[in-house]
Design a protein around this motif. Structure first.
Motif, PDB file in Angstrom:
ATOM      1  N   SER A  34      35.535 -23.764  76.348  1.00 31.62           N
ATOM      2  CA  SER A  34      37.128 -23.649  76.906  1.00 31.62           C
ATOM      3  C   SER A  34      37.326 -24.980  76.344  1.00 31.62           C
ATOM      4  O   SER A  34      37.046 -26.245  76.729  1.00 31.62           O
ATOM      5  N   LYS A  35      39.201 -25.044  75.881  1.00 29.97           N
ATOM      6  CA  LYS A  35      39.937 -25.510  75.415  1.00 29.97           C
ATOM      7  C   LYS A  35      39.843 -26.425  77.421  1.00 29.97           C
ATOM      8  O   LYS A  35      40.875 -27.888  76.774  1.00 29.97           O
ATOM      9  N   LYS A  36      39.993 -26.235  78.430  1.00 28.54           N
ATOM     10  CA  LYS A  36      40.366 -26.524  79.219  1.00 28.54           C
ATOM     11  C   LYS A  36      38.434 -27.109  80.521  1.00 28.54           C
ATOM     12  O   LYS A  36      38.221 -26.506  80.370  1.00 28.54           O
ATOM     13  N   PRO A  39      37.408 -25.378  83.955  1.00 30.22           N
ATOM     14  CA  PRO A  39      38.012 -24.425  84.184  1.00 30.22           C
ATOM     15  C   PRO A  39      37.791 -23.886  85.478  1.00 30.22           C
ATOM     16  O   PRO A  39      36.335 -23.335  85.666  1.00 30.22           O
ATOM     17  N   GLU A  43      41.517 -19.206  85.689  1.00 30.64           N
ATOM     18  CA  GLU A  43      41.705 -20.234  84.258  1.00 30.64           C
ATOM     19  C   GLU A  43      41.292 -18.943  83.353  1.00 30.64           C
ATOM     20  O   GLU A  43      42.295 -18.811  82.886  1.00 30.64           O
ATOM     21  N   THR A  49      42.735 -20.684  78.681  1.00 33.54           N
ATOM     22  CA  THR A  49      41.310 -21.997  78.362  1.00 33.54           C
ATOM     23  C   THR A  49      41.014 -20.870  77.093  1.00 33.54           C
ATOM     24  O   THR A  49      39.997 -22.247  76.619  1.00 33.54           O
TER      25      THR A  49
END
Length: 160
Positions: A34-36, A39, A43, A49
């Motif tokens: 995930s880039k977040k 999450p 999301e 994400t």
């Protein structure tokens, strides 16, 4: 004990399938790469994400080999579908193998190279380094054990 991270569409069925596989000691569902940070399911479903629904499998290599796990995985997914498995559509449902070391990377790549030789269509399973794995919400863990009639995109083996 070793651990492997993979994504095969909706994580409920993938987890339950491997829960029923001899040599698998523990499983968890969550979000891969995930880039977040941390999450939520909502999301991840939004696509923002870049996370995939994934499963962490801890296994006893004296009972089941990595190659055997990969063969199981290959049988339960559609290796030719990009960003979907059956009725589940979106980047979070992509298929992938996520390595934690070079040995795993080479084994994943060799496995897929051997499979590709047997296929006419292009295999679209991604092989990427594991950047992160965030546990999914508690209600997703062992979902099909809690909800035996819940949705599952794969054919589950009988319980041992």
């Amino acid at each position: 004990m070793k651990t492997i991270y993979l994504a095969g569409g909706c994580f409920w069925g993938v987890e339950e399938y491997f829960q029923r596989t001899k040599g698998i000691l523990d499983t968890s569902v969550g979000y891969v790469n995930s880039k977040k940070e941390n999450p939520t399911y909502e999301e991840v479903c939004s696509g923002r994400t870049k996370a995939a629904e994934g499963v962490s499998l801890s296994y006893d290599e004296n009972i089941i080999s990595l190659k055997e796990i990969l063969n199981h995985f290959y049988r339960i997914i559609d290796p030719f579908s990009l960003n979907r498995q059956k009725m589940d559509i979106g980047t979070q449902y992509r298929t992938g193998l996520y390595y934690t070391n070079e040995e795993e990377k080479l084994e994943f790549e060799q496995f897929l190279k051997e499979k590709q030789k047997l296929e006419k269509r292009k295999i679209v399973i991604e092989v990427e380094p594991l950047e992160n794995f965030y546990l999914g919400e508690e209600y997703h863990q062992r979902y099909l054990q809690k909800n035996p009639n819940g949705y599952c995109h794969i054919r589950l083996p009988e319980k041992e």
